[in-house]
Design an enzyme around this catalytic site. Sequence first.
Site, short mmCIF file in Angstrom:
data_model
loop_
_atom_site.label_atom_id
_atom_site.label_comp_id
_atom_site.label_asym_id
_atom_site.label_seq_id
_atom_site.Cartn_x
_atom_site.Cartn_y
_atom_site.Cartn_z
CE LYS A 137 -3.76 -1.99 2.82
NZ LYS A 137 -4.91 -1.79 1.92
CG ASP A 153 -7.62 -4.59 7.34
OD1 ASP A 153 -8.80 -4.36 7.04
OD2 ASP A 153 -6.84 -5.22 6.60
NE ARG A 171 -10.55 -10.82 -1.19
CZ ARG A 171 -10.90 -10.00 -2.18
NH1 ARG A 171 -11.15 -10.46 -3.39
NH2 ARG A 171 -10.99 -8.69 -1.96
#
Length: 426
Positions: free
Chosen positions: A204, A215, A278
Amino acid sequence: MNELLNVVLSNEAAPAYWGKADVSFDEQTATIHLKSAMPLRQIQMAARKLRSQGIAAVALTGDGWDIDRQWSFYQGFVTAKGGFQVVWCGDAALTAELYQRAKSADFARQLINETPENLYPVKLASDTAAWLSALAPDKVSYRIISGDELLQQQWIGIHAVGRGSERHPAMLELDYNPFDTDAPVSVALVGKGITFDSGGYSLKSSEGMLGMKADMGGAATVAAALGLAIQKGLNKRVKLYLCCAENLVSGRAYKLGDILTYKNGTTVEVVNTDAEGRLVLADGLQAASESGARFIIDAATLTGAAVMAVSSQYNAIFSPQPSVLKLTQQKAAEVAENVWPLPLDPWHQDACPSAYADTANSRAVKGGGPGGASNAAGFLWRFVSPQADWLHIDLAAAFEDNASAMWAAGATTHGMLTIAQLLDAE
């Protein structure tokens, strides 16, 4: 103790000398003049104005302060730095519920706003377990699986994402059972617990990385919701799974092009190490499915695509069962939280194809390509038991990078009340 400023509600306009202001002052009283078709929003914004003026201690007094209005005021008044006081009004039952909400929200807020140096994966798991155990000592049991033990238990995703850090990844498995028997599990909660997300080798920018201590907002939100439900006398067996890791760059970090083989046999090509949420949730969803729970709820700060779709004023919801979406919208409305359903069809499971594995964890384009939030939900669907009802919540409204007219900078805890209501649903 700070001197309390009384805050009252009025349906009348402010005195002429206050002009069009929606907040007026008279000695030790501030009056919020309700003139909007959306009074909860106006009250929250008024609370932000008061707090921004340096007011730190208030007492809500007078008529009109129902639970939604008091909670909206509280959410606008709180700040990450603390040092504030809100005195509720109403009968004992009303103030008791507000206290329970605040206790749970403050727990989540402290976790989410904590520095990534101080809150690492095992600590997130252990602090959560300790808090929930203290709420119901004789009804809560748990274990924390960490480091290479994750591999032994075949929790491949959590281990892969977290192995680049010197601080071990972990899964918290917590069981709340209010019965004397081995009762069936009614609900399983799964939370994304990435205590810091650098993006891994899909690194990032500094600006994008700054708020990534948040997060783990999904883990904090589901834990706080369970804590609130326990305080309210939850009479269901619920299992909680927190998927905790730091996503860092090192010689041990997982790489683009790696293929992960999950416990259920699904193979996943890593095409973006910044689509790590995920990957860890896949383990939690499999564990939840193994529990036999009739209803599985996962929550995660999963995609920027959800924020683009619904803004930071809503949480995006997904489910293959329309009845689950309808129930979630109903329960969110009962506690004045905002949710909005986004598409999830069977073909979303194949929206991230791979030439080398059953699926990729994203698409190899910026932001994951069109429909990124639905594609992520489709990926997760592969790991959910077909026998269970399933709700996926993409927490677009969980955190504010900067102060706004509605929120102070930091954690909002928006979503906690919705999940607690779902736990209490028949």
